[in-house]
Structure formats: C-alpha cells, structure tokens
Design a protein around this motif. Sequence first.
Motif, PDB file in Angstrom:
ATOM      1  N   UNK A  89     -27.989   6.696  -9.826  1.00  0.00           N
ATOM      2  CA  UNK A  89     -26.570   6.994 -10.119  1.00  0.00           C
ATOM      3  C   UNK A  89     -26.076   7.997  -9.401  1.00  0.00           C
ATOM      4  N   UNK A  90     -26.940   9.461  -9.345  1.00  0.00           N
ATOM      5  CA  UNK A  90     -26.597  10.484  -8.633  1.00  0.00           C
ATOM      6  C   UNK A  90     -26.259  10.159  -7.414  1.00  0.00           C
ATOM      7  N   UNK A  91     -27.069   9.527  -6.813  1.00  0.00           N
ATOM      8  CA  UNK A  91     -26.877   9.255  -5.138  1.00  0.00           C
ATOM      9  C   UNK A  91     -25.695   8.274  -4.962  1.00  0.00           C
ATOM     10  N   UNK A  92     -25.602   7.391  -5.738  1.00  0.00           N
ATOM     11  CA  UNK A  92     -24.396   6.795  -5.550  1.00  0.00           C
ATOM     12  C   UNK A  92     -23.008   7.199  -5.611  1.00  0.00           C
ATOM     13  N   UNK A  93     -22.981   8.253  -6.522  1.00  0.00           N
ATOM     14  CA  UNK A  93     -21.910   8.783  -7.019  1.00  0.00           C
ATOM     15  C   UNK A  93     -21.812   9.653  -5.618  1.00  0.00           C
ATOM     16  N   UNK A  94     -22.640  10.410  -5.110  1.00  0.00           N
ATOM     17  CA  UNK A  94     -22.524  11.230  -3.901  1.00  0.00           C
ATOM     18  C   UNK A  94     -22.110  10.402  -2.773  1.00  0.00           C
ATOM     19  N   UNK A  95     -22.759   9.258  -2.726  1.00  0.00           N
ATOM     20  CA  UNK A  95     -22.079   8.487  -1.377  1.00  0.00           C
ATOM     21  C   UNK A  95     -20.708   7.875  -1.432  1.00  0.00           C
ATOM     22  N   UNK A  96     -20.361   7.665  -2.531  1.00  0.00           N
ATOM     23  CA  UNK A  96     -18.795   7.210  -2.591  1.00  0.00           C
ATOM     24  C   UNK A  96     -18.036   8.456  -2.523  1.00  0.00           C
ATOM     25  N   UNK A  97     -18.551   9.782  -2.406  1.00  0.00           N
ATOM     26  CA  UNK A  97     -17.427  10.865  -2.628  1.00  0.00           C
ATOM     27  C   UNK A  97     -17.744  11.809  -1.336  1.00  0.00           C
ATOM     28  N   UNK A  98     -18.725  11.454  -0.620  1.00  0.00           N
ATOM     29  CA  UNK A  98     -19.017  12.273   0.505  1.00  0.00           C
ATOM     30  C   UNK A  98     -18.623  12.028   1.868  1.00  0.00           C
ATOM     31  N   UNK A  99     -17.565  10.929   1.618  1.00  0.00           N
ATOM     32  CA  UNK A  99     -17.213  10.425   3.178  1.00  0.00           C
ATOM     33  C   UNK A  99     -18.268   9.517   4.092  1.00  0.00           C
ATOM     34  N   UNK A 100     -19.453   9.549   3.797  1.00  0.00           N
ATOM     35  CA  UNK A 100     -20.339   8.847   4.365  1.00  0.00           C
ATOM     36  C   UNK A 100     -20.470   7.035   4.239  1.00  0.00           C
ATOM     37  N   UNK A 101     -19.623   6.938   3.225  1.00  0.00           N
ATOM     38  CA  UNK A 101     -19.503   5.185   2.987  1.00  0.00           C
ATOM     39  C   UNK A 101     -18.081   4.895   3.146  1.00  0.00           C
TER      40      UNK A 101
END
Length: 449
Positions: free
Chosen positions: A380-392
């Motif tokens: 959940x933490x990694x998914x939230x990061x991926x959706x907010x850090x510009x990588x996805x």
Amino acid sequence: MKISIRRSRRAAIAVALGSVLALTATACGDDGSGTGGDTGAEGSGKGKVVFWDNNGGVRTDIWKEIIADFEKANPDIDVEYVGIASTEYQSKVDTAIQADGLPDVGGVGAAMLAGFSAQNALEPLDDRLAKSSLNGKLNEDMVESLKAAGGGDDALYSIPTSANNGVLYYRTDLFKAAGLEEPLTWEAFYKAAEKLTNSGKNEFGYTIRGGAGSIAQALDAMYGQSGITSFWDASGEKTTVNDPKNVAALEKYAALYKKVTPAADLNNDFTKMVAQWDSGTIGMLNHNLGSYQDHVKALGVDKFRGIPQPIGSGGKRVQVSNPVDGLGLFKSSKNKDAAWKFIEFATSPEENSKFNKSAGQVPANTDAAKDAWISEAEPTKLAAQALSDGSTTIVQLPYYLPDWNTISKAENEPNFQKVLLGDMSAKDFLDTLADQLNEAQAEWKQQNG
C-alpha cells in the motif's frame, strides 16, 4: 457477424433473471428496501436497510463487523447483509433493476457505475454529501474519479470507500534461492518467470489470470510493456487497444500460459489464482492491493513482497487505472434517510480505516488515510508512492461507458481464453475488442454531445 452490445446486454439481463429472484425476496420490505420503478422515499430513518456487498465472501467478515458497529450506534436501524460474488454482482443488479427488486444500498465501483446510472437506478448524492460530516473529508481524486465514471452528467452517484492499485507480488525466498534480481522491469519479469519454472516438480514462474476478471489484467500487461499512455487516439474516437505495440505485447504475455504457468490458470478468477499462489510454489502473481492480507496469512511477511508493476523499456511505468470502489444509494429505496446514515457511518474515519486495513487498500476518508497501518503495509505504501512521485503514468480506462463492464467481462473473457489456448490470435482478439469499444464510444459521444 457484428453483434449489438445493447442487444447482448439485454440478453445477459434476461438470462440472469432467474438467478436473482431469490435475492429480490430479501430486497423488499415495508420500512426497508424499496422496489424499482419509482423515486423511492426518505422513510422514517428507522427500520430495515438492505445492503448488497459487491465482493461477497472476500469482504463478508469485515462488512459484518462494520454493520455490528453501526447497529450498536443506531439501535433503531437493522442492516440486512447480502453478499454477492464480484463476478456475479453486475448481472444481479441489472436484473434487479428490471425486476423491481433493488436493495437500499449496494457496492458501486467505477467499473459498473455508468451502467447502473444509465438505467436511472442510482440516487445523486451531491446534496447529501454537502450537508454531511463527510464533506471535505473524502479524497478528491477518488470523488472526481467516480463523478467521471458516472456517464457524463458530473453527478456523484457513489461515495468512495477505497482505491486499489495493481501489484506484482513475488516470492522473495524463491527469487533468492534462484539468484534472481527483483522483477522491477518487464525484462526481469520474463527472465524470472522462465527460470523459476520446473513443471515436472509443479513449480511455476507465474500465474496468469484466465478466468473472470482476466481482461483488466491483460490490459495492464499490454500497456505496461507497450508504453502507450492513452486509451484513445488523438481524435478520442478510436481506442489504442489494438495498436501494433499492444498486439505484440499481448502475444508475448499470452505465450506464458502453460509454458511458465499452471494449466489451471485458464479458468482461474482472482480467488482461485490467489489461493493457488498462496499454497503453491509459484514465483509471481499479478493482482491488486486487495489480496495483501491473504498473502500475509498464508506466507508471512518474510517470503514475499508486493511492488508496483514493472517498468517498461522506455524507463517509465505505465499502468491501467484500477476502479475506485464505493457505496451507492439506490433511487427506489423507501428508506433513504436510514440508508444514507449507513453510508456515512461506513465511510467515517474509524470504519473506513478498519475496512481498508482488512482489504489492504487506500482509504477514501482522508483522516483514515493518516493511520499508521498504511505505512506498515508495504504494498500500500509503495503503491501510494508510485502514484504520487511522477514515476507512473496511468492509462484511464473508460468506466464512463455504460457498456464498459459488459465489454470487458462477458463479451471478451471467453475470447481471451481462446488466445491463451492458441485458438484465436492476439490481433483478432484486440480488433474485436476495439470494434466494440469504438462503437460504445461513438454512441456515448452522440448522447453526451
């Protein structure tokens, strides 16, 4: 021969009629659930509320816990729980609309929202939300996602409960033993799938979803590899699903079946696929955040990881959108006041946090989203990061099309099985899918100006 989507939808509703009659008997009550064909009533705010869970079995326990909490806080309201498997839910509701047997409240996620609202089955919730303690406390992106999925009138027909995201789960113990690197790229994914397979020992590198729900997973794999970032071309009239890059990606992905996957995958929906992965010796599984707790119970936290989908050859991660889930109030309810109280309660900070901790998903309530368990649940933490850090980059699926759920499920899941079996080419499959989507898009544009 070209088959009309509308005709096939009506046929599906007719076929499902018999199976839903038993449910309609529980869905009608004097001070509880209303019947279709009218605008319902606010009711007394007391009595019975009928709730249809759109993921029955998987989420039954947590919903019963939330219902018990609600009934304790509201002793003059009884909630009747009806659990319906996710694979059957749309047809049950479609048929109940025709049979005047809808409940008061039901799970209404983005993928099926347009189809229900197009049949005038759902109550607009904007005014109720504006007057509620929930106002300003729901994730704005999730609210907007559900509004966009509603079919074109910008009304809110479902209160968001959670957001999901695609995850690649992999067995860290098996990867370590094989000397494999983490499958962060599609190249590493395919390499690992092959190396971890020893069919003679019933060991496989991957489990592919061939049963119910297979299309969304296949689309995720296609766009993730092709790097195409839009579902429609520049005109907005033609889908990109049958772009040559997507065809090539699907050919490569479908070729995994029986080569590095179990043969049983052909008919596996997500519950069977997850159970197979949890109990067997399979290297990787594509699912979403919702199965995280199942893996923890089966394997413990030391034998697997859940990471965002692999990165493509262009160095970017591309994923298709996962539908936001929510709770809808059916227009025919005779007890809307009590039904709304249940929706409010279920999406309050404590209950929304409790639900999403169980489901392993991202809470819609912004206060619930601050709870400590989210940082402790790594996927959940990694998914939230991926959706907010510009990588996805997210390819937005057309949930706003009333026929989207039918096209992406009943219309094409059997054809995808033919692709896996080698009885249909990836190109023919995607061309058929594209024709249906383009027709549905043209019809939607004509109706919505």
